[in-house]
Design an enzyme around this catalytic site. Structure first.
Site, PDB file in Angstrom:
ATOM      1  N   LYS A 301       0.856  -1.177   0.000  1.00 32.21           N
ATOM      2  CA  LYS A 301       0.000   0.000   0.000  1.00 32.21           C
ATOM      3  C   LYS A 301       0.904   1.242   0.000  1.00 32.21           C
ATOM      4  CE  LYS A 301      -4.644   0.272   1.787  1.00 32.21           C
ATOM      5  NZ  LYS A 301      -5.653  -0.296   2.645  1.00 32.21           N
ATOM      6  N   GLU A 388     -20.093  -6.138   9.024  1.00 31.33           N
ATOM      7  CA  GLU A 388     -21.109  -5.420   9.791  1.00 31.33           C
ATOM      8  C   GLU A 388     -22.186  -6.349  10.342  1.00 31.33           C
ATOM      9  OE1 GLU A 388     -19.845  -4.399   6.911  1.00 31.33           O
ATOM     10  OE2 GLU A 388     -18.919  -2.483   7.440  1.00 31.33           O
ATOM     11  N   ARG A 416     -25.984  -2.751   5.550  1.00 29.18           N
ATOM     12  CA  ARG A 416     -25.597  -4.135   5.278  1.00 29.18           C
ATOM     13  C   ARG A 416     -26.172  -5.081   6.343  1.00 29.18           C
ATOM     14  NH1 ARG A 416     -20.839  -5.946   2.822  1.00 29.18           N
ATOM     15  NH2 ARG A 416     -21.591  -4.756   1.068  1.00 29.18           N
TER      16      ARG A 416
HETATM   17  C1  LIG Z   1     -19.367  -2.662   3.964  1.00 28.80           C
HETATM   18  C2  LIG Z   1     -18.179  -1.761   4.116  1.00 28.80           C
HETATM   19  N1  LIG Z   1     -17.625  -1.590   5.336  1.00 28.80           N
HETATM   20  C3  LIG Z   1     -16.558  -0.765   5.485  1.00 28.80           C
HETATM   21  C4  LIG Z   1     -16.028  -0.121   4.420  1.00 28.80           C
HETATM   22  C5  LIG Z   1     -14.879   0.852   4.588  1.00 28.80           C
HETATM   23  N2  LIG Z   1     -13.690   0.396   3.860  1.00 28.80           N
HETATM   24  C6  LIG Z   1     -13.368   0.880   2.650  1.00 28.80           C
HETATM   25  S1  LIG Z   1     -11.994   0.206   2.028  1.00 28.80           S
HETATM   26  C7  LIG Z   1     -11.764  -0.724   3.408  1.00 28.80           C
HETATM   27  C8  LIG Z   1     -10.574  -1.611   3.512  1.00 28.80           C
HETATM   28  C9  LIG Z   1     -10.422  -2.469   2.322  1.00 28.80           C
HETATM   29  O1  LIG Z   1      -9.286  -3.252   2.482  1.00 28.80           O
HETATM   30  P1  LIG Z   1      -8.886  -4.269   1.348  1.00 28.80           P
HETATM   31  O2  LIG Z   1     -10.097  -4.965   0.840  1.00 28.80           O
HETATM   32  O3  LIG Z   1      -7.793  -5.124   1.860  1.00 28.80           O
HETATM   33  O4  LIG Z   1      -8.372  -3.326   0.187  1.00 28.80           O
HETATM   34  P2  LIG Z   1      -7.122  -2.312   0.234  1.00 28.80           P
HETATM   35  O5  LIG Z   1      -7.652  -0.976   0.620  1.00 28.80           O
HETATM   36  O6  LIG Z   1      -6.152  -2.835   1.234  1.00 28.80           O
HETATM   37  O7  LIG Z   1      -6.610  -2.317  -1.152  1.00 28.80           O
HETATM   38  C10 LIG Z   1     -12.786  -0.508   4.340  1.00 28.80           C
HETATM   39  C11 LIG Z   1     -12.873  -1.148   5.652  1.00 28.80           C
HETATM   40  C12 LIG Z   1     -16.654  -0.318   3.172  1.00 28.80           C
HETATM   41  N3  LIG Z   1     -16.229   0.307   2.077  1.00 28.80           N
HETATM   42  N4  LIG Z   1     -17.699  -1.135   3.057  1.00 28.80           N
END
Ligand SMILES: Cc1ncc(C[n+]2csc(CCOP(=O)(O)OP(=O)(O)O)c2C)c(N)n1
Length: 662
Positions: A301, A388, A416
């Protein structure tokens, strides 16, 4: 914009470049990302991490015919740059500019929109199934993160892949981070996979093998090798430790075959997600695979920007920053605290006095402010991952055992878990407290992130107590009050800065279902307007009252505090006393607070006209700032004045047109 990026207007241009040129293009893309986001803010870290992956995808596949489905889709900026949107890239997340997520209406290359996590595998599988039914031959590629894999829906989809289609390409983009550090058994499992001593050796062998193959023979050889069990050796990494027996290390994972293989999906990896030729070769193989496959890639990242590499959490989604240092502009002195920090700090204080309280977040410790609890009282803090539904039912379970869980979940993400709220919390009348941040607009993010529906989706459920504070002091009172309740309590408050009012030393216990009268009528014989300003729109109601008073109206201002139970007495009193009632809410009008007032008036036979100020029955787009959207949709003092005057027949023809437009 520099040379290679200038040459790329569409994916076909990516295919014309040599490997060296692609590497140069990767650098230019990183420069573009870092420069534009230093002004616009956005998901810098995730996008810097997928530069090579996105180039490789566009090198091997052909969108829009082939389908890329991105989980959350916060990492599609590079994809946007390569699919005809680079000239508008500096408008990303601003008014009338590019959206920060994939959007079907923005480009044919965005085949699926998202903003919430965990949807990509299911959506991509649906596309693959549709393709198979149609007999067409497009490739469907699903790109999902290691944290998205902690989400239940991802597993529901994985469970379904092997008996639904033979052609499915998943790419697990593993950077070990969610927004914060990824948590839970899946994160540990992936980490064991990549840190196992055998991995390095095997991974090197595998990568060398791929590199040695002349083009064309690759697919054949890989398939052949896979048959021979070469892949098995790779996939066994971390699972079959030589000399160890099942559970010998106490972690319970060894000895069982790899997760994906058990799901009937071929697994390849882990491979270096920044190694362009390797990615290209692997994707070329995947394209020919006649069996569902997941390629596990390791990325960093923030790759290429020091500050983002050092602070992955901050740069997951950042505001503007200094391009040289990565520092955010200092907050102006006297800036009110953020609601999320008030909530987090209050929870720490409440937990210190009440042993039954615990805090639960679904992968959002910073965004919800629960990081304060994590730091101060780590044993009272639970991060359950992007889950969630699980968070809510987990809270329900704790509540049955005498605990008083506080679930801090954004309004939009709580959607959700709606069935869990209904079936597990409300039906059993369990004392769980929901702190719903971002209830209102999330302007730069847009419709996937606006929290505009929670009043409507909650007020129809029995046993619910739902509140909205007018300021940060009242948020503390509401949290304090909630801890004294034996029913589900929901507190909604907006994103960002609070009102800047002092917070009392000792919070006050509020009477459930009782509104606060801020200003009564003066009974001066002038035309009476009762303004009911809910939550963060109470300040707008107060300001509108001042202006209406200047124009000869007698105004009362009420802070409803509760959307359920509604204070029937206060609403009836002011409803009957006023010539016009105005309700204000940072929520859709349909089914919202104003609707609740109309229902009540209808039941009580109050016929006073009600002007409702709120969001219309449509999805609200993104914009640079909340105020722009409020202006566009009439959530302004000016519009309140026009509408109120309209009720008294005082609106000019021009003004009436404006009212109709809003
Ligand atoms: C249902 C839901 N809960 C929380 C989030 C907030 N959120 C956005 S990106 C993320 C982390 C995603 O991590 P990953 O899938 O590993 O992708 P990366 O950002 O590391 O590329 C979160 C928790 C969301 N978008 N949707």
């Amino acid at each position: 914009m520099s040379s290679y990026l200038e040459m790329v207007d569409a994916p076909k241009d990516v295919k014309k470049l040599t490997l060296d040129q692609l590497r140069q293009l990767a650098e230019e893309i990183r420069y573009e990302l870092v420069t534009v986001l230093s002004k616009n803010g956005g998901h810098l870290g995730p996008n810097l991490g997928v530069v090579e992956l996105t180039l490789a995808l566009h090198r091997v596949f052909e969108t829009p015919k082939d389908k890329f489905v991105w989980d959350v889709s916060h990492q599609v900026y590079v994809h946007k740059l390569l699919t005809g949107r680079k000239n508008r890239f500096d408008t990303i997340r601003t008014s009338n500019g590019l959206n920060g997520f994939a959007l079907r209406t923005e480009s044919p290359h965005d085949c699926y929109g998202a903003g919430h996590a965990g949807t990509a595998l299911s959506a991509a599988l649906g596309m693959a199934a549709a393709r198979d039914r149609k007999g067409s031959n497009e490739n469907v590629v699903c790109i999902f993160g290691d944290a998205a894999l902690t989400n239940g829906i991802s597993f529901e989809a994985l469970n379904n892949i092997s008996h639904t289609t033979k052609r499915f390409i998943g790419i697990l983009n593993d950077n070990e981070w969610s927004i914060a550090k990824n948590v839970g058994a899946i994160a540990n499992y992936l980490s064991r996979l990549i840190t196992h001593p055998s991995y390095n050796k095997l991974a090197k062998e595998f990568q060398n093998f791929l590199r040695r193959l002349p083009k064309g023979e690759l697919a054949l050889k890989l398939a052949h090798k896979a048959e021979e069990g070469f892949k098995g050796a790779i996939t066994g990494v971390g699972l079959r430790q030589t000399g160890s027996t099942i559970d010998s290390d106490g972690r319970g994972g060894f000895g069982s075959p790899v997760l994906f293989e058990e799901m009937g999906v071929r697994y390849l990896g882990p491979i270096d997600g920044h190694d362009l030729p390797l990615l290209i070769s692997t994707l070329e193989f995947a394209r020919t695979c006649d069996h569902p496959i997941v390629i596990h890639i390791l990325t960093q990242k923030g790759k290429g920007f020091d500050a983002a590499q050092k602070s992955p959490e901050k740069f997951h989604g950042t505001g503007p920053y200094d391009i040289r240092t990565g520092e955010s502009p200092p907050a102006k002195s006297g800036t009110p605290p953020n609601y999320q920090d008030v909530m987090g700090q209050t929870l720490v204080k409440l937990c210190q006095k009440d042993n039954t309280l615990v805090g639960i977040t679904a992968a959002m410790p910073s965004g919800t402010g629960l990081k304060h609890l994590e730091k101060a009282l780590p044993d009272r803090y639970y991060d359950v991952g992007i889950a969630e539904e699980h968070a809510v039912i987990f809270a329900a379970g704790m509540a049955t055992m005498g605990f008083h869980p506080v679930c801090a979940i954004y309004s939009t993400f709580l959607q959700r878990a709606y069935d869990c709220i209904h079936h597990d919390i409300c039906l059993q009348d369990l004392p769980v407290i929901f702190c719903m941040d971002r209830a209102g607009l999330s302007a730069n993010d847009g419709p996937t992130h606006h929290g505009l529906f929670d009043i409507a989706y909650l007020r129809c459920l029995p046993n619910v107590i739902a509140m909205a504070p007018k300021d940060e002091d009242e948020l503390v009172d509401m949290m304090f009050t909630a801890t004294h309740e034996n029913h589900p309590v929901f507190i909604r408050y907006p994103r960002g800065g609070a009102e800047g009012v002092p917070i009392k030393e000792q919070p006050r216990l509020l009477e459930i279902g009782k509104a606060e009268v801020i200003q009564n009528f003066s009974n001066s014989g002038r035309r009476k307007v009762a303004l009911f300003g809910l939550g963060n729109l109470n300040s707008m109601a107060r300001k509108a009252a001042v202006q209406l008073a200047n124009e000869g109206f007698d105004c009362a201002v009420i802070n409803p505090r509760f959307t359920k139970p509604l204070d029937a007495g206060t609403h009836e009193f002011f409803g009957k006393a006023a010539d016009v009632v105005v309700t204000l809410e940072d929520h859709v009008l349909m089914g919202g607070y104003g609707s609740a007032v109309l229902e009540l008036f209808s039941e009580l036979g109050v016929s006073t006209p009600v002007v409702r100020i709120g969001w219309p029955d449509q999805f609200i787009e993104h914009a640079s700032a909340q105020d722009e959207l409020r202006k566009r949709y009439g959530l302004t003092i000016e519009n309140i004045l026009l509408k109120v005057k309209g009720q008294f027949g005082e609106t000019s023809a021009h003004e009436a047109r404006v009212i109709q437009l809003t």
